[in-house]
Design an enzyme around this catalytic site. Structure first.
Site, mmCIF file in Angstrom:
data_model
loop_
_atom_site.group_PDB
_atom_site.id
_atom_site.type_symbol
_atom_site.label_atom_id
_atom_site.label_comp_id
_atom_site.label_asym_id
_atom_site.label_seq_id
_atom_site.Cartn_x
_atom_site.Cartn_y
_atom_site.Cartn_z
ATOM 1 N N HIS A 96 6.410 -31.331 10.259
ATOM 2 C CA HIS A 96 5.814 -30.016 9.995
ATOM 3 C C HIS A 96 4.731 -30.099 8.919
ATOM 4 C CE1 HIS A 96 8.816 -28.401 12.609
ATOM 5 N NE2 HIS A 96 9.756 -29.009 11.905
ATOM 6 N N CYS A 124 3.315 -3.151 3.983
ATOM 7 C CA CYS A 124 2.465 -2.026 4.393
ATOM 8 C C CYS A 124 3.216 -1.285 5.495
ATOM 9 C CB CYS A 124 1.071 -2.491 4.808
ATOM 10 S SG CYS A 124 0.982 -3.561 6.259
ATOM 11 N N HIS A 160 9.319 -24.262 8.919
ATOM 12 C CA HIS A 160 8.306 -24.953 9.730
ATOM 13 C C HIS A 160 6.876 -24.733 9.248
ATOM 14 C CE1 HIS A 160 10.777 -25.777 13.651
ATOM 15 N NE2 HIS A 160 11.440 -26.102 12.555
ATOM 16 N N THR A 164 3.043 -1.667 8.794
ATOM 17 C CA THR A 164 3.479 -2.581 9.858
ATOM 18 C C THR A 164 3.693 -4.017 9.393
ATOM 19 O OG1 THR A 164 1.173 -3.104 10.338
ATOM 20 C CG2 THR A 164 2.160 -1.284 11.592
ATOM 21 N N ASP A 210 0.869 -1.177 0.000
ATOM 22 C CA ASP A 210 0.000 0.000 0.000
ATOM 23 C C ASP A 210 0.908 1.231 0.000
ATOM 24 O OD1 ASP A 210 0.904 0.261 2.607
ATOM 25 O OD2 ASP A 210 -1.087 0.245 3.534
#
Ligand code: RB5
Length: 147
Positions: A136, A68, A101, A70, A11
């Site tokens: 996993h 973005c 994992h 964060t 963004d």
């Protein structure tokens, strides 16, 4: 062998870091698909998370990267897509471990959280690390069954 293809989106708050990460990946020889945004005009991260996830889901790209402010909004939006395992990471250990994992197929970064150097190190680990499988795989299968 054909180059890995990486789809990348952002963004307005992730634009500069996305451009730098895309250039870094291109310099390394990856095919980079940039789905935007391409300007600093305010926009909704959900739209670009959707575009990146669709490219991963339909096989146009092997892995996705979302940026973005964060990394959090992008990861929440991306994880609403079937078949997408998106990880918002802030350090190299997490970027590597989420491939090993979780078989994460989308890495989410925050331009307001991390610098360019760290971001590129994280991206390198993310695209270069293969899923371990084994025990996993059972857990990832369980994750996928929640889709
Ligand atoms: C945009 O201001 C910001 O909210 C967005 O980039 C992101 O950080 C949301 O999680």
């Amino acid at each position: 062998m054909e180059n890995k293809s990486i789809v990348i989106g952002c963004d307005h708050a992730g634009l500069i870091l996305k451009q730098k990460v895309a250039a870094h990946l291109q310099e390394r020889g990856f095919d980079v698909i940039d789905v935007g945004t391409h300007t600093a005009e305010s926009c909704n991260y959900v739209d670009f998370a959707h575009a990146v996830c669709e490219a991963v889901r339909n096989g146009k790209a092997d892995l996705g990267i979302l940026v973005c402010g964060t990394g959090i909004g992008m990861s929440i939006a991306a994880n609403k897509h079937t078949g997408i395992r998106a990880a918002a990471c802030e350090n190299t250990f997490s970027a590597r471990m989420t491939r090993l994992h979780n078989d994460a197929n989308v890495l989410c970064l925050g331009e307001r959280v991390i610098g360019y150097g760290l971001a590129c190190d994280m991206v390198d680990l993310f695209v270069d690390t293969e899923f371990l499988g084994g025990r996993h795989q059972v857990r990832v299968d369980a994750l996928n069954s929640l889709d």
